[in-house]
Design a protein around this motif. Structure first.
Motif, PDB file in Angstrom:
ATOM      1  N   ALA A  98       1.104  -1.358  -0.082  1.00  0.00           N
ATOM      2  CA  ALA A  98       0.023  -0.365   0.107  1.00  0.00           C
ATOM      3  C   ALA A  98       0.421   1.294  -0.298  1.00  0.00           C
ATOM      4  O   ALA A  98       1.691   1.553   1.173  1.00  0.00           O
ATOM      5  N   GLY A  99       1.078   1.697  -0.739  1.00  0.00           N
ATOM      6  CA  GLY A  99       1.706   2.833  -0.893  1.00  0.00           C
ATOM      7  C   GLY A  99       3.236   2.396  -1.957  1.00  0.00           C
ATOM      8  O   GLY A  99       3.984   2.203  -1.147  1.00  0.00           O
ATOM      9  N   CYS A 100       2.691   1.658  -3.411  1.00  0.00           N
ATOM     10  CA  CYS A 100       4.068   0.363  -3.688  1.00  0.00           C
ATOM     11  C   CYS A 100       4.543   1.912  -3.993  1.00  0.00           C
ATOM     12  O   CYS A 100       6.028   1.216  -4.906  1.00  0.00           O
ATOM     13  N   SER A 101       4.822   3.286  -4.604  1.00  0.00           N
ATOM     14  CA  SER A 101       5.535   4.055  -5.964  1.00  0.00           C
ATOM     15  C   SER A 101       5.666   2.877  -6.974  1.00  0.00           C
ATOM     16  O   SER A 101       4.932   2.176  -6.986  1.00  0.00           O
ATOM     17  N   GLY A 160       7.589   0.636  -7.220  1.00  0.00           N
ATOM     18  CA  GLY A 160       7.525  -0.848  -8.069  1.00  0.00           C
ATOM     19  C   GLY A 160       8.536  -2.044  -7.098  1.00  0.00           C
ATOM     20  O   GLY A 160       8.335  -3.005  -6.542  1.00  0.00           O
ATOM     21  N   PRO A 161       9.424  -0.803  -6.741  1.00  0.00           N
ATOM     22  CA  PRO A 161      10.315  -2.255  -5.782  1.00  0.00           C
ATOM     23  C   PRO A 161       9.808  -3.090  -4.905  1.00  0.00           C
ATOM     24  O   PRO A 161       9.771  -4.404  -4.427  1.00  0.00           O
ATOM     25  N   GLU A 162       8.826  -2.155  -3.884  1.00  0.00           N
ATOM     26  CA  GLU A 162       8.463  -3.374  -2.686  1.00  0.00           C
ATOM     27  C   GLU A 162       7.662  -3.776  -3.425  1.00  0.00           C
ATOM     28  O   GLU A 162       7.765  -5.785  -2.549  1.00  0.00           O
ATOM     29  N   PRO A 163       6.945  -4.293  -3.824  1.00  0.00           N
ATOM     30  CA  PRO A 163       5.830  -5.217  -3.899  1.00  0.00           C
ATOM     31  C   PRO A 163       6.770  -6.055  -4.807  1.00  0.00           C
ATOM     32  O   PRO A 163       6.093  -7.522  -4.783  1.00  0.00           O
ATOM     33  N   TYR A 164       7.472  -5.973  -5.993  1.00  0.00           N
ATOM     34  CA  TYR A 164       8.465  -6.897  -6.489  1.00  0.00           C
ATOM     35  C   TYR A 164       9.594  -7.329  -5.467  1.00  0.00           C
ATOM     36  O   TYR A 164      10.022  -8.680  -5.864  1.00  0.00           O
ATOM     37  N   THR A 165      10.029  -7.070  -4.728  1.00  0.00           N
ATOM     38  CA  THR A 165      10.060  -7.778  -3.519  1.00  0.00           C
ATOM     39  C   THR A 165       9.493  -8.771  -2.956  1.00  0.00           C
ATOM     40  O   THR A 165      10.168  -9.665  -2.704  1.00  0.00           O
ATOM     41  N   LEU A 166       8.655  -8.032  -2.873  1.00  0.00           N
ATOM     42  CA  LEU A 166       7.768  -9.240  -1.709  1.00  0.00           C
ATOM     43  C   LEU A 166       7.831 -10.364  -3.207  1.00  0.00           C
ATOM     44  O   LEU A 166       7.639 -11.585  -2.568  1.00  0.00           O
ATOM     45  N   ALA A 167       7.284 -10.351  -4.287  1.00  0.00           N
ATOM     46  CA  ALA A 167       7.171 -11.248  -5.366  1.00  0.00           C
ATOM     47  C   ALA A 167       8.017 -11.971  -5.780  1.00  0.00           C
ATOM     48  O   ALA A 167       8.077 -13.282  -5.204  1.00  0.00           O
ATOM     49  N   MET A 168      10.067 -11.177  -5.332  1.00  0.00           N
ATOM     50  CA  MET A 168      10.578 -12.542  -5.116  1.00  0.00           C
ATOM     51  C   MET A 168      10.674 -12.831  -4.677  1.00  0.00           C
ATOM     52  O   MET A 168      11.219 -14.453  -4.177  1.00  0.00           O
ATOM     53  N   VAL A 169      10.820 -12.565  -2.892  1.00  0.00           N
ATOM     54  CA  VAL A 169      10.958 -12.853  -1.334  1.00  0.00           C
ATOM     55  C   VAL A 169      10.046 -14.436  -1.492  1.00  0.00           C
ATOM     56  O   VAL A 169      10.089 -15.708  -0.656  1.00  0.00           O
ATOM     57  N   LEU A 170       8.991 -14.486  -1.877  1.00  0.00           N
ATOM     58  CA  LEU A 170       7.719 -15.619  -1.913  1.00  0.00           C
ATOM     59  C   LEU A 170       7.364 -16.022  -2.775  1.00  0.00           C
ATOM     60  O   LEU A 170       7.777 -17.356  -2.893  1.00  0.00           O
ATOM     61  N   SER A 171       8.129 -15.981  -3.819  1.00  0.00           N
ATOM     62  CA  SER A 171       8.715 -17.106  -5.085  1.00  0.00           C
ATOM     63  C   SER A 171       9.872 -18.520  -4.572  1.00  0.00           C
ATOM     64  O   SER A 171       9.711 -19.263  -4.811  1.00  0.00           O
ATOM     65  N   ASP A 172      10.820 -17.605  -4.147  1.00  0.00           N
ATOM     66  CA  ASP A 172      12.175 -18.204  -3.608  1.00  0.00           C
ATOM     67  C   ASP A 172      11.688 -19.020  -1.908  1.00  0.00           C
ATOM     68  O   ASP A 172      11.714 -19.982  -2.128  1.00  0.00           O
ATOM     69  N   CYS A 230      -0.303   8.231  -7.759  1.00  0.00           N
ATOM     70  CA  CYS A 230       0.242   8.584  -8.267  1.00  0.00           C
ATOM     71  C   CYS A 230       0.533   8.241  -9.410  1.00  0.00           C
ATOM     72  O   CYS A 230       1.253   6.959  -9.597  1.00  0.00           O
ATOM     73  N   THR A 231       0.174   8.310 -10.362  1.00  0.00           N
ATOM     74  CA  THR A 231       0.164   7.108 -11.826  1.00  0.00           C
ATOM     75  C   THR A 231       1.337   7.226 -12.530  1.00  0.00           C
ATOM     76  O   THR A 231       1.645   6.633 -13.079  1.00  0.00           O
ATOM     77  N   GLU A 232       2.204   8.274 -12.372  1.00  0.00           N
ATOM     78  CA  GLU A 232       3.668   8.372 -13.165  1.00  0.00           C
ATOM     79  C   GLU A 232       4.564   7.388 -12.293  1.00  0.00           C
ATOM     80  O   GLU A 232       5.074   6.463 -13.590  1.00  0.00           O
ATOM     81  N   VAL A 233       4.070   6.768 -11.021  1.00  0.00           N
ATOM     82  CA  VAL A 233       5.126   5.745 -10.254  1.00  0.00           C
ATOM     83  C   VAL A 233       4.254   4.373 -10.851  1.00  0.00           C
ATOM     84  O   VAL A 233       5.180   3.064 -11.085  1.00  0.00           O
ATOM     85  N   LEU A 234       3.290   4.382 -11.166  1.00  0.00           N
ATOM     86  CA  LEU A 234       2.751   3.288 -11.421  1.00  0.00           C
ATOM     87  C   LEU A 234       2.682   2.967 -12.677  1.00  0.00           C
ATOM     88  O   LEU A 234       2.783   1.813 -13.590  1.00  0.00           O
ATOM     89  N   GLU A 235       2.840   4.025 -13.729  1.00  0.00           N
ATOM     90  CA  GLU A 235       3.472   3.603 -15.209  1.00  0.00           C
ATOM     91  C   GLU A 235       4.872   2.475 -14.547  1.00  0.00           C
ATOM     92  O   GLU A 235       5.389   1.210 -15.427  1.00  0.00           O
ATOM     93  N   THR A 236       5.669   3.077 -14.029  1.00  0.00           N
ATOM     94  CA  THR A 236       7.331   3.128 -14.467  1.00  0.00           C
ATOM     95  C   THR A 236       6.704   1.334 -13.582  1.00  0.00           C
ATOM     96  O   THR A 236       7.469   0.346 -14.143  1.00  0.00           O
ATOM     97  N   ALA A 285       3.003 -12.336 -10.418  1.00  0.00           N
ATOM     98  CA  ALA A 285       2.140 -12.339  -9.469  1.00  0.00           C
ATOM     99  C   ALA A 285       2.181 -10.966  -8.861  1.00  0.00           C
ATOM    100  O   ALA A 285       1.698 -11.361  -7.555  1.00  0.00           O
ATOM    101  N   VAL A 286       2.308  -9.327  -9.523  1.00  0.00           N
ATOM    102  CA  VAL A 286       1.665  -8.425  -9.559  1.00  0.00           C
ATOM    103  C   VAL A 286       0.527  -7.655  -9.657  1.00  0.00           C
ATOM    104  O   VAL A 286       1.020  -7.402 -10.708  1.00  0.00           O
ATOM    105  N   THR A 287      -0.393  -6.597  -8.902  1.00  0.00           N
ATOM    106  CA  THR A 287      -1.205  -5.548 -10.341  1.00  0.00           C
ATOM    107  C   THR A 287      -1.113  -5.268  -9.181  1.00  0.00           C
ATOM    108  O   THR A 287      -0.859  -5.216  -8.301  1.00  0.00           O
ATOM    109  N   PHE A 288      -1.375  -3.639 -10.408  1.00  0.00           N
ATOM    110  CA  PHE A 288      -0.662  -2.952  -9.760  1.00  0.00           C
ATOM    111  C   PHE A 288      -2.065  -1.659 -10.200  1.00  0.00           C
ATOM    112  O   PHE A 288      -3.092  -1.980 -11.267  1.00  0.00           O
ATOM    113  N   ARG A 289      -2.400  -1.320  -9.279  1.00  0.00           N
ATOM    114  CA  ARG A 289      -4.177   0.117  -9.632  1.00  0.00           C
ATOM    115  C   ARG A 289      -3.871   0.864  -8.806  1.00  0.00           C
ATOM    116  O   ARG A 289      -2.794   1.492  -8.042  1.00  0.00           O
TER     117      ARG A 289
END
Ligand code: SAM
Length: 251
Positions: free
Chosen positions: A89-92, A94-106, A123-129, A172-176
Protein backbone atom coordinates in the motif's frame (compact mmCIF):
# COMPACT_ATOMS: atom_id res chain seq x y z
CA UNK A 1 -0.57 17.27 5.04
CA UNK A 2 0.32 19.18 8.19
CA UNK A 3 1.17 22.94 7.89
CA UNK A 4 4.83 22.10 8.53
CA UNK A 5 4.95 20.61 5.00
CA UNK A 6 4.04 23.94 3.34
CA UNK A 7 7.62 24.72 2.23
CA UNK A 8 8.00 21.22 0.80
CA UNK A 9 4.77 21.50 -1.22
CA UNK A 10 5.70 24.99 -2.49
CA UNK A 11 9.15 23.77 -3.54
CA UNK A 12 7.73 20.79 -5.42
CA UNK A 13 5.07 22.83 -7.23
CA UNK A 14 7.40 25.67 -8.16
CA UNK A 15 8.80 23.83 -11.19
CA UNK A 16 5.37 22.94 -12.57
CA UNK A 17 4.10 26.49 -12.07
CA UNK A 18 6.99 28.41 -13.59
CA UNK A 19 8.50 26.04 -16.15
CA UNK A 20 5.59 23.95 -17.41
CA UNK A 21 2.65 26.32 -17.00
CA UNK A 22 4.61 29.61 -17.22
CA UNK A 23 2.72 31.14 -14.28
CA UNK A 24 3.95 34.02 -12.14
CA UNK A 25 2.87 32.74 -8.72
CA UNK A 26 0.62 30.60 -6.52
CA UNK A 27 -2.33 33.02 -6.79
CA UNK A 28 -2.58 32.32 -10.54
CA UNK A 29 -2.14 28.59 -9.92
CA UNK A 30 -4.98 28.57 -7.35
CA UNK A 31 -7.33 30.24 -9.86
CA UNK A 32 -6.22 27.69 -12.48
CA UNK A 33 -6.85 24.81 -10.04
CA UNK A 34 -10.31 26.18 -9.35
CA UNK A 35 -11.19 26.01 -13.07
CA UNK A 36 -9.18 22.95 -14.14
CA UNK A 37 -8.90 20.71 -11.08
CA UNK A 38 -9.84 17.37 -12.75
CA UNK A 39 -7.25 17.90 -15.51
CA UNK A 40 -4.53 19.25 -13.21
CA UNK A 41 -4.98 16.88 -10.27
CA UNK A 42 -2.75 14.11 -11.66
CA UNK A 43 0.11 16.57 -12.25
CA UNK A 44 -0.39 18.13 -8.83
CA UNK A 45 -0.22 14.73 -7.12
CA UNK A 46 2.76 13.61 -9.22
CA UNK A 47 4.59 16.80 -8.22
CA UNK A 48 3.97 16.68 -4.47
CA UNK A 49 4.27 12.98 -3.63
CA UNK A 50 7.58 11.68 -2.31
CA UNK A 51 8.30 8.46 -4.18
CA UNK A 52 11.66 7.41 -2.75
CA UNK A 53 11.86 3.63 -2.60
CA UNK A 54 14.32 0.74 -2.91
CA UNK A 55 14.42 -3.00 -3.46
CA UNK A 56 14.84 -4.79 -0.10
CA UNK A 57 14.27 -1.55 1.81
CA UNK A 58 14.32 -2.26 5.57
CA UNK A 59 15.44 -5.78 4.66
CA UNK A 60 14.81 -7.35 8.09
CA UNK A 61 11.07 -7.20 7.31
CA UNK A 62 11.44 -9.77 4.54
CA UNK A 63 13.11 -12.15 7.01
CA UNK A 64 10.19 -11.67 9.43
CA UNK A 65 7.83 -12.33 6.52
CA UNK A 66 9.37 -15.67 5.49
CA UNK A 67 10.47 -16.93 8.92
CA UNK A 68 7.40 -16.03 11.00
CA UNK A 69 4.48 -14.50 9.12
CA UNK A 70 4.08 -16.85 6.15
CA UNK A 71 4.59 -20.03 8.24
CA UNK A 72 1.98 -18.77 10.77
CA UNK A 73 -0.52 -18.07 7.99
CA UNK A 74 0.20 -21.34 6.18
CA UNK A 75 -0.46 -23.22 9.42
CA UNK A 76 -4.02 -21.83 9.09
CA UNK A 77 -4.29 -23.03 5.48
CA UNK A 78 -3.66 -19.60 3.92
CA UNK A 79 -1.57 -20.00 0.78
CA UNK A 80 -2.61 -23.66 0.68
CA UNK A 81 -6.42 -23.75 0.64
CA UNK A 82 -6.52 -20.33 -1.04
CA UNK A 83 -3.86 -17.86 -2.24
CA UNK A 84 -2.08 -15.69 0.33
CA UNK A 85 -2.99 -12.06 -0.41
CA UNK A 86 -0.40 -9.35 0.13
CA UNK A 87 -0.95 -5.62 -0.38
CA UNK A 88 1.89 -3.17 -0.94
CA UNK A 89 0.00 0.00 0.00
CA UNK A 90 1.82 3.08 -1.31
CA UNK A 91 4.04 0.97 -3.59
CA UNK A 92 5.71 3.84 -5.48
CA UNK A 93 7.48 2.65 -8.67
CA UNK A 94 7.33 -1.04 -7.69
CA UNK A 95 10.49 -2.13 -5.82
CA UNK A 96 8.52 -3.07 -2.66
CA UNK A 97 5.90 -5.32 -4.35
CA UNK A 98 8.55 -6.85 -6.63
CA UNK A 99 10.78 -7.56 -3.61
CA UNK A 100 7.77 -9.28 -2.00
CA UNK A 101 7.14 -11.25 -5.21
CA UNK A 102 10.77 -12.41 -5.43
CA UNK A 103 10.95 -13.38 -1.76
CA UNK A 104 7.62 -15.24 -1.88
CA UNK A 105 8.44 -16.98 -5.20
CA UNK A 106 11.69 -18.16 -3.66
CA UNK A 107 9.82 -19.37 -0.55
CA UNK A 108 7.14 -21.09 -2.66
CA UNK A 109 9.84 -23.01 -4.58
CA UNK A 110 10.69 -24.73 -1.26
CA UNK A 111 7.25 -24.78 0.43
CA UNK A 112 4.57 -24.96 -2.27
CA UNK A 113 1.99 -22.24 -1.81
CA UNK A 114 0.02 -19.73 -3.90
CA UNK A 115 0.09 -15.97 -3.43
CA UNK A 116 -0.87 -12.74 -5.11
CA UNK A 117 0.40 -9.21 -4.53
CA UNK A 118 -1.47 -5.96 -5.14
CA UNK A 119 0.50 -2.73 -5.43
CA UNK A 120 -1.37 0.57 -5.13
CA UNK A 121 -0.40 4.22 -5.20
CA UNK A 122 -2.09 7.58 -5.70
CA UNK A 123 0.60 8.72 -8.15
CA UNK A 124 -0.06 7.59 -11.74
CA UNK A 125 3.47 8.30 -12.94
CA UNK A 126 5.06 5.79 -10.53
CA UNK A 127 2.40 3.18 -11.34
CA UNK A 128 3.41 3.34 -15.03
CA UNK A 129 7.04 2.65 -14.09
CA UNK A 130 5.92 -0.15 -11.78
CA UNK A 131 3.87 -1.84 -14.52
CA UNK A 132 6.78 -1.66 -16.98
CA UNK A 133 9.09 -3.28 -14.39
CA UNK A 134 12.26 -1.81 -15.98
CA UNK A 135 14.90 -0.28 -13.67
CA UNK A 136 18.44 1.11 -13.86
CA UNK A 137 21.01 -1.59 -13.05
CA UNK A 138 22.36 0.39 -10.09
CA UNK A 139 18.94 0.23 -8.42
CA UNK A 140 18.90 -3.58 -8.17
CA UNK A 141 22.17 -3.79 -6.18
CA UNK A 142 20.37 -4.51 -2.86
CA UNK A 143 18.78 -7.67 -4.33
CA UNK A 144 20.74 -10.79 -3.21
CA UNK A 145 22.68 -12.34 -6.11
CA UNK A 146 20.75 -15.66 -6.31
CA UNK A 147 17.45 -13.77 -6.62
CA UNK A 148 18.95 -11.35 -9.15
CA UNK A 149 20.07 -14.31 -11.29
CA UNK A 150 16.67 -15.97 -11.10
CA UNK A 151 14.25 -13.07 -11.36
CA UNK A 152 15.93 -10.29 -13.39
CA UNK A 153 16.50 -10.07 -17.14
CA UNK A 154 19.38 -8.01 -18.46
CA UNK A 155 18.69 -5.55 -21.27
CA UNK A 156 19.73 -6.84 -24.72
CA UNK A 157 21.44 -3.50 -25.28
CA UNK A 158 24.57 -3.61 -23.05
CA UNK A 159 24.90 0.19 -23.23
CA UNK A 160 21.41 0.68 -21.75
CA UNK A 161 22.34 -0.45 -18.18
CA UNK A 162 18.74 -1.50 -17.53
CA UNK A 163 17.20 -4.65 -16.09
CA UNK A 164 13.66 -5.98 -16.36
CA UNK A 165 11.73 -7.96 -13.78
CA UNK A 166 11.13 -11.51 -15.08
CA UNK A 167 7.57 -12.29 -16.30
CA UNK A 168 6.87 -14.84 -13.51
CA UNK A 169 7.50 -12.10 -10.90
CA UNK A 170 5.65 -9.40 -12.85
CA UNK A 171 2.65 -11.73 -13.24
CA UNK A 172 2.44 -12.17 -9.47
CA UNK A 173 1.73 -8.44 -8.99
CA UNK A 174 -1.27 -6.33 -10.00
CA UNK A 175 -0.96 -2.55 -9.86
CA UNK A 176 -3.92 -0.22 -9.39
CA UNK A 177 -4.51 3.38 -8.30
CA UNK A 178 -5.77 3.94 -4.75
CA UNK A 179 -5.88 7.11 -2.67
CA UNK A 180 -5.65 6.61 1.11
CA UNK A 181 -7.93 9.62 1.54
CA UNK A 182 -10.86 7.66 -0.01
CA UNK A 183 -13.44 6.65 2.59
CA UNK A 184 -13.49 3.01 1.40
CA UNK A 185 -10.50 1.17 -0.06
CA UNK A 186 -11.50 -0.38 -3.36
CA UNK A 187 -9.75 -3.75 -3.21
CA UNK A 188 -11.58 -6.88 -4.37
CA UNK A 189 -10.72 -8.86 -1.24
CA UNK A 190 -9.46 -8.57 2.32
CA UNK A 191 -5.72 -8.98 2.68
CA UNK A 192 -3.58 -11.32 4.81
CA UNK A 193 -0.51 -9.09 4.87
CA UNK A 194 -0.24 -5.33 4.31
CA UNK A 195 3.02 -3.45 3.79
CA UNK A 196 2.31 0.26 4.31
CA UNK A 197 5.80 1.57 4.89
CA UNK A 198 7.01 5.16 4.67
CA UNK A 199 3.64 6.49 3.54
CA UNK A 200 1.58 7.76 6.50
CA UNK A 201 4.62 9.69 7.74
CA UNK A 202 3.45 12.45 5.37
CA UNK A 203 -0.07 12.74 6.90
CA UNK A 204 -1.23 14.63 9.99
CA UNK A 205 -2.16 12.63 13.11
CA UNK A 206 -5.94 12.67 12.52
CA UNK A 207 -5.57 11.36 8.96
CA UNK A 208 -3.03 8.79 10.07
CA UNK A 209 -5.61 7.42 12.53
CA UNK A 210 -8.29 7.26 9.81
CA UNK A 211 -5.97 5.60 7.28
CA UNK A 212 -4.81 3.05 9.87
CA UNK A 213 -8.42 2.22 10.79
CA UNK A 214 -9.22 1.59 7.12
CA UNK A 215 -6.09 -0.53 6.69
CA UNK A 216 -7.20 -2.61 9.69
CA UNK A 217 -10.65 -3.06 8.15
CA UNK A 218 -8.98 -4.31 4.95
CA UNK A 219 -6.93 -6.85 6.92
CA UNK A 220 -8.24 -10.34 7.79
CA UNK A 221 -8.39 -11.10 11.53
CA UNK A 222 -4.98 -12.63 12.31
CA UNK A 223 -3.43 -10.75 9.36
CA UNK A 224 -0.18 -8.77 9.61
CA UNK A 225 0.59 -5.08 9.07
CA UNK A 226 4.17 -3.92 8.33
CA UNK A 227 4.96 -0.23 8.91
CA UNK A 228 8.11 1.82 8.16
CA UNK A 229 10.77 2.09 10.86
CA UNK A 230 9.97 5.74 11.58
CA UNK A 231 6.22 5.03 12.03
CA UNK A 232 5.46 3.84 15.53
CA UNK A 233 1.78 3.05 16.21
CA UNK A 234 1.90 3.62 19.99
CA UNK A 235 -0.21 6.84 19.80
CA UNK A 236 -3.16 5.15 18.04
CA UNK A 237 -6.11 3.06 19.18
CA UNK A 238 -6.21 0.09 16.81
CA UNK A 239 -7.03 -3.64 16.92
CA UNK A 240 -3.34 -4.53 16.54
CA UNK A 241 -0.60 -5.94 18.74
CA UNK A 242 3.15 -5.79 18.01
CA UNK A 243 4.90 -9.03 17.02
CA UNK A 244 8.28 -7.72 15.73
CA UNK A 245 9.80 -4.25 15.18
CA UNK A 246 7.17 -2.33 13.19
CA UNK A 247 5.20 -5.52 12.50
CA UNK A 248 1.69 -5.81 13.97
CA UNK A 249 -0.94 -8.55 14.01
CA UNK A 250 -4.68 -7.93 13.89
CA UNK A 251 -6.40 -9.24 17.01
C1 SAM B 1 8.20 7.23 0.15
S1 SAM B 1 7.19 6.25 -0.89
C2 SAM B 1 7.29 4.68 -0.08
C3 SAM B 1 7.29 3.53 -1.05
C4 SAM B 1 7.43 2.14 -0.42
N1 SAM B 1 6.32 1.82 0.43
C5 SAM B 1 8.75 2.00 0.31
O1 SAM B 1 8.75 1.99 1.56
O2 SAM B 1 9.79 1.91 -0.33
C6 SAM B 1 5.55 6.82 -0.43
C7 SAM B 1 4.48 6.53 -1.48
O3 SAM B 1 3.21 6.84 -0.91
C8 SAM B 1 2.39 7.39 -1.92
N2 SAM B 1 1.30 8.19 -1.34
C9 SAM B 1 1.38 9.40 -0.76
N3 SAM B 1 0.17 9.84 -0.41
C10 SAM B 1 -0.71 8.88 -0.79
C11 SAM B 1 -2.13 8.75 -0.72
N4 SAM B 1 -2.89 9.71 -0.20
N5 SAM B 1 -2.69 7.62 -1.21
C12 SAM B 1 -1.92 6.64 -1.74
N6 SAM B 1 -0.59 6.70 -1.85
C13 SAM B 1 0.02 7.82 -1.38
C14 SAM B 1 3.37 8.24 -2.74
O4 SAM B 1 2.88 8.50 -4.05
C15 SAM B 1 4.64 7.40 -2.72
O5 SAM B 1 4.79 6.63 -3.87
Amino acid sequence: MPPAKKALVAGRLHRRLRRTLGMDGFGTYCTYLHDWLPAELTHLIDAITTNKTDFFREAAHFEVLTHHVVPALMAEGIGVQRPLRVWSAGCSSGPEPYTLAMVLSDYAARHPMAFHITGTDVCTEVLETARAGIYPEAMVDPIPLPLRKRYLLRSRDPGAALVRIAPEVRDAVTFRPLNFMDSVYDLPERQDVIFCRNVIIYFDHERQQRVLERLCRTLHPGGFLFMGHAETLTDFTLPLHPVAPMVYRKT
